[in-house]
Write an enzyme that holds these catalytic residues in place. Sequence first.
Site, PDB file in Angstrom:
ATOM      1  N   ARG A  31      56.754  42.718  36.134  1.00 47.89           N
ATOM      2  CA  ARG A  31      56.335  42.688  34.717  1.00 47.89           C
ATOM      3  C   ARG A  31      57.132  43.700  33.892  1.00 47.89           C
ATOM      4  O   ARG A  31      57.568  43.415  32.779  1.00 47.89           O
ATOM      5  CB  ARG A  31      54.845  43.025  34.585  1.00 47.89           C
ATOM      6  N   GLU A 176      38.171  34.923  42.189  1.00 47.27           N
ATOM      7  CA  GLU A 176      39.218  34.292  41.385  1.00 47.27           C
ATOM      8  C   GLU A 176      39.837  33.140  42.157  1.00 47.27           C
ATOM      9  O   GLU A 176      40.346  33.317  43.262  1.00 47.27           O
ATOM     10  CB  GLU A 176      40.306  35.318  41.016  1.00 47.27           C
ATOM     11  N   LYS A 218      36.121  33.562  38.401  1.00 46.46           N
ATOM     12  CA  LYS A 218      37.307  33.669  37.536  1.00 46.46           C
ATOM     13  C   LYS A 218      38.165  32.451  37.788  1.00 46.46           C
ATOM     14  O   LYS A 218      38.585  32.212  38.932  1.00 46.46           O
ATOM     15  CB  LYS A 218      38.060  34.965  37.849  1.00 46.46           C
ATOM     16  N   SER A 260      44.606  33.957  32.262  1.00 42.21           N
ATOM     17  CA  SER A 260      45.504  33.330  31.286  1.00 42.21           C
ATOM     18  C   SER A 260      46.624  32.541  31.971  1.00 42.21           C
ATOM     19  O   SER A 260      47.163  31.601  31.370  1.00 42.21           O
ATOM     20  CB  SER A 260      46.057  34.351  30.293  1.00 42.21           C
TER      21      SER A 260
HETATM   22  P1  13P Z   1      46.733  36.380  34.106  1.00 43.65           P
HETATM   23  O1  13P Z   1      45.763  36.422  32.951  1.00 43.65           O
HETATM   24  O2  13P Z   1      48.070  36.968  33.761  1.00 43.65           O
HETATM   25  O3  13P Z   1      46.820  35.032  34.723  1.00 43.65           O
HETATM   26  O4  13P Z   1      46.173  37.343  35.226  1.00 43.65           O
HETATM   27  C1  13P Z   1      44.857  37.256  35.624  1.00 43.65           C
HETATM   28  C2  13P Z   1      44.689  37.843  36.955  1.00 43.65           C
HETATM   29  O5  13P Z   1      43.779  38.613  37.180  1.00 43.65           O
HETATM   30  C3  13P Z   1      45.639  37.457  38.037  1.00 43.65           C
HETATM   31  O6  13P Z   1      45.144  37.886  39.278  1.00 43.65           O
END
Ligand code: 13P
Length: 332
Positions: A31, A176, A218, A260
């Site tokens: 990043r 997630e 998530k 996101s």
């Molecule tokens: P992004 O919103 O960039 O997809 O990241 C969310 C996240 O927690 C990835 O593990």
Amino acid sequence: MTDLVATARSLFAPGKGILAADESVHTATERLAAHNITTSAEMRRQYRDLFIGTIGIEQYLSGVILFSETLLEKGNDKKLFSASLTKRGIMTGVKVDLGTEPFPASQHELITQGLLDLPERIAKYKKQGAVFTKWRTVFCIDGGTLPSAQAIHENAKRLASYAKDSQTAGLVPILESEVLFKGKHSRTRARTVIEETLQTLFSVLDEHAVDRASIILKTSMALSGDANEKKDLPEEVAEDTLAALLKSVPRQIAGIVFLSGGQTPDQATDNLSAICQLSKKDGGTTPWPISFSFARALQEEALSSWKGKEENISVARAAFLARLAKVSAVLI
Ligand code: 13P
């Protein structure tokens, strides 16, 4: 209501969401490199401070997910990051999975690792101030074949085992389940994969006797792949995303947050806005609260302004706050 359920619900305070600031060393390096910033441990600390040290984030954030390294670090104010979050009423979470590796049974797919010493690590993170945890599984769509039923099932089993360990330790688990945006697939295919992965997940969670009321899901939004020429309208995304979730997610869970997933900040905000609007239609069609847990869509504009330079911190923080305000506004 147990303490765990109360904590999980308080992450859905009105107008508030969760910042995912839990990029691993590898991802943080990528990043920062994308903005021509050379990484070092100190640069990563400054990167975390850029966001966590922004005055006023408590207006929009109920929680921040940290990478384990950050739990031990201090901001520019010389206070532990977790302590400075707690002081502002923001809960500290921590990513507890150890990333992905190729799935031996299906080499083109990924399986999440980190169960081996998980109870010990969770106990340690709790002492370091974490009140919630996160484990990420990831699915890649390839035509009609991937993800395979085996990968979906194995990732679900690991998520369930993680959730149980986290609950046993007294920390709220955020499960997630990311369906990657990358590819040529249609939005309908993404919707089907979200349904399949979540239906398997919740049936495996029941087999492991995971308490539904204190888990947070998530998830990805149902989107056409980034290499598909179809550009989805927010209303289309909202319709397919909520249809998939209503079909697959039990009503008892504490809530749903969206990642996101590589959407632009505006795209993620507009799609979340449409999802929230549709969820409130006719007095409310969804049984769970909805919020955000973005990483890239909250950080990208600030990182572009910052460029790793001290003189850009205030402009970058203003960009971060402006994006937080926009994302928070769509929840209300
Ligand atoms: P992004 O919103 O960039 O997809 O990241 C969310 C996240 O927690 C990835 O593990």
